[in-house]
Design a protein around this motif. Sequence first.
Motif, PDB file in Angstrom:
ATOM      1  N   ILE A  53      -9.149  -1.903  14.958  1.00  0.00           N
ATOM      2  CA  ILE A  53      -8.654  -2.440  16.100  1.00  0.00           C
ATOM      3  C   ILE A  53      -9.342  -3.705  16.545  1.00  0.00           C
ATOM      4  O   ILE A  53      -9.036  -4.649  16.782  1.00  0.00           O
ATOM      5  N   SER A  54     -10.710  -3.617  16.616  1.00  0.00           N
ATOM      6  CA  SER A  54     -11.696  -4.681  16.932  1.00  0.00           C
ATOM      7  C   SER A  54     -11.614  -5.732  15.913  1.00  0.00           C
ATOM      8  O   SER A  54     -11.334  -7.002  16.359  1.00  0.00           O
ATOM      9  N   ALA A  55     -11.561  -5.258  14.686  1.00  0.00           N
ATOM     10  CA  ALA A  55     -11.529  -6.493  13.586  1.00  0.00           C
ATOM     11  C   ALA A  55     -10.208  -7.349  13.727  1.00  0.00           C
ATOM     12  O   ALA A  55     -10.152  -8.589  13.625  1.00  0.00           O
ATOM     13  N   ARG A  56      -9.048  -6.686  14.052  1.00  0.00           N
ATOM     14  CA  ARG A  56      -7.692  -7.145  14.092  1.00  0.00           C
ATOM     15  C   ARG A  56      -7.850  -8.220  15.455  1.00  0.00           C
ATOM     16  O   ARG A  56      -7.018  -9.157  15.281  1.00  0.00           O
ATOM     17  N   LEU A  57      -8.602  -7.874  16.608  1.00  0.00           N
ATOM     18  CA  LEU A  57      -8.361  -8.442  17.784  1.00  0.00           C
ATOM     19  C   LEU A  57      -9.243  -9.720  17.420  1.00  0.00           C
ATOM     20  O   LEU A  57      -8.940 -11.063  17.808  1.00  0.00           O
ATOM     21  N   VAL A  58     -10.131  -9.778  16.753  1.00  0.00           N
ATOM     22  CA  VAL A  58     -11.093 -10.873  16.312  1.00  0.00           C
ATOM     23  C   VAL A  58     -10.286 -11.873  15.361  1.00  0.00           C
ATOM     24  O   VAL A  58     -10.335 -13.218  15.448  1.00  0.00           O
ATOM     25  N   GLU A  59      -9.579 -11.340  14.423  1.00  0.00           N
ATOM     26  CA  GLU A  59      -8.748 -12.189  13.580  1.00  0.00           C
ATOM     27  C   GLU A  59      -7.804 -13.112  14.528  1.00  0.00           C
ATOM     28  O   GLU A  59      -7.518 -14.137  14.108  1.00  0.00           O
ATOM     29  N   ALA A  60      -7.053 -12.318  15.363  1.00  0.00           N
ATOM     30  CA  ALA A  60      -6.028 -12.870  16.073  1.00  0.00           C
ATOM     31  C   ALA A  60      -6.434 -13.972  17.211  1.00  0.00           C
ATOM     32  O   ALA A  60      -5.713 -14.835  17.488  1.00  0.00           O
ATOM     33  N   LEU A  61      -7.451 -13.480  17.906  1.00  0.00           N
ATOM     34  CA  LEU A  61      -8.088 -14.402  18.906  1.00  0.00           C
ATOM     35  C   LEU A  61      -9.447 -15.264  18.598  1.00  0.00           C
ATOM     36  O   LEU A  61      -9.683 -16.102  19.205  1.00  0.00           O
TER      37      LEU A  61
END
Length: 617
Positions: A212-220
């Motif tokens: 979840i943290s990795a996807r947030l960094v990718e998105a934002l």
Amino acid sequence: MYLQHLEIEGYKNFRSKFKVNFSPGLNVMVGENGSGKSAVIDAIRQLLLEDEYGRSPMSDTDFNRPFDKPKEQAASFRIRGQFDGLSPEQTVMFLPWTENGQAILTLEVENKQNRYGRFRRALWGGASRSSMFERELFEAIDCVYLPPLRDAETRLQEGKGSRLARLLKNLNNEELAKAKQKGALHPLEEKVRMFNEQLATGQSIDLANKLISARLVEALGPVFGQDTNIRFSETNFARIVESLRLLFFPRVNALTPREAFRSLEENSLGYNNLLYLATVLAELNVPSSAEGEPEYPKILLIEEPEAHLHPQLQVVLLKYLEKTAVDKKVQVIVTTHSPVLASSVSLKSLIHLSPAGPSAIALSTCMLPSDSQAFIDRWLDATKSTLLFARGIMLVEGIAEAMLIPELAKQVLKDWNNAPQHSASKLPTSLEEGGVSVINMSGIYFDHFMKLFSNTELDDVRCIPIRCAGVTDNDPVKDSKPTFSKPVDGKNPALSLVENINKSTWARLYPNKLKTFEYDLAMEGDNLKILSSVAKSLLSTEGPIKKTFEKQEQTGWDVMTEDQKAEAAYYLLEHIDEKKGEFAQAVADRLASKGAVLKIPDYISNAVIWACGGTPG
């Protein structure tokens, strides 16, 4: 400390000053619909700022509006509560409200709205409107309200409004305060914190967090991206208990596996109501003040606790409320339409409300002698307690009168309504339509029961203000054959009550002129034809008795002498003595199904007319 007296004026049902007295323990308000039971509960809620279910905003319908003059709405309403039984410590605590040893609280609301739609209101403690007022004192009164159609399932589920969370918070207030002083966590908070740490080390939880943290960094991106952490709950005590829910176990014993539970959604409405009530009572049992401080008064308001409960559970619940009121010093005020509940408590707990006036009579103030109160307490059952909900009462001695009088009453009322002189004073067409209950006392217990409705020594001030008509027999010696021209003195002790009872406002006692109910009925007009025919139909064998009844059935009794009628009436009475109930039922069926008409004795007619609201001639 308890609410001892309530005065209401201009509020809802009550245009003129209305007063009701309460006792310290259990109070059960009974009465017909529209008598003001719910309005009394609402008045207490308004006065004590109760908000358990969220008080509805005040509206113009709270101001009394007469049905016959709807434009004459009350310009204001006033509610005044008087609290008694204050301990010395409570007298000090409620000093701003105290006058002559009693705490007084008054609410006055004008029927004028400001630009925000709110009504002008004034709330003060003490005898004077200028008395010092401290709103903080309301926090010292535990007032809880349970409405008639409560959503128990929602209130017991997890969330901020959870009753379970509220109970747990109240149970842990002191421990939370101590932990805060030390800068430490409450033991429950510490356990959840440790559980969260263990949870975070689990392989699947840790992997999910990273994904979840990795996807947030990718998105934002790294500047706006945020981290996450999967946890069981916040470690704040309030949030923990708000996430708990109550489960229901169908059996309470050691052999039941603890896995055999139901969720609230699977439970019955009745049991959910009981679970909710148990949670409320558990909270009221929590000490409401710290050690050394005066005990806070506790008031529990319950409307129609019988909702969704079968009769046995109703009785068990009310007995528990009665015990809780005494043992835990909780003042319980209940409204009910259930004869089962009304008959399961002592008279001293009952308060009868009547739309006549309207008025409220605490039966404990009826000045009943102790023997009468004990007798009525034992005698009341679910059937006979309907006298507490009726608009009129007819008290009768036995099963025969109870079965037959409702049918005779239809003829009495028909004759009354068809009479030209009564065109402006029509009565109902039946006892049922008039809300009149016929109560079989199974004896001559008028001395006990009539005191509830008539007490001339007290000017009827403390009597139930509904019409009560007693019907009793003359009861001369058994082998007598009295006639209208040759009556015989009666031996019925109830006859000595007639003069005093008939001076009262609400009650009348009507004895017959000759002997017994069946005998007097047989002596009227041509009634022996029908009565003999019915008696004959109940015989299963041929013989002289049946032949005598056949002869009486064919006789024209209008032209017979009084003595001849008396002989036949006596014969009838002798041969139905063992089956009066069956005989009365058969006569009632004959009147109802075949249109037969009897001439009705005056004492029966007068009793029916009185109970239905008329004035007998």
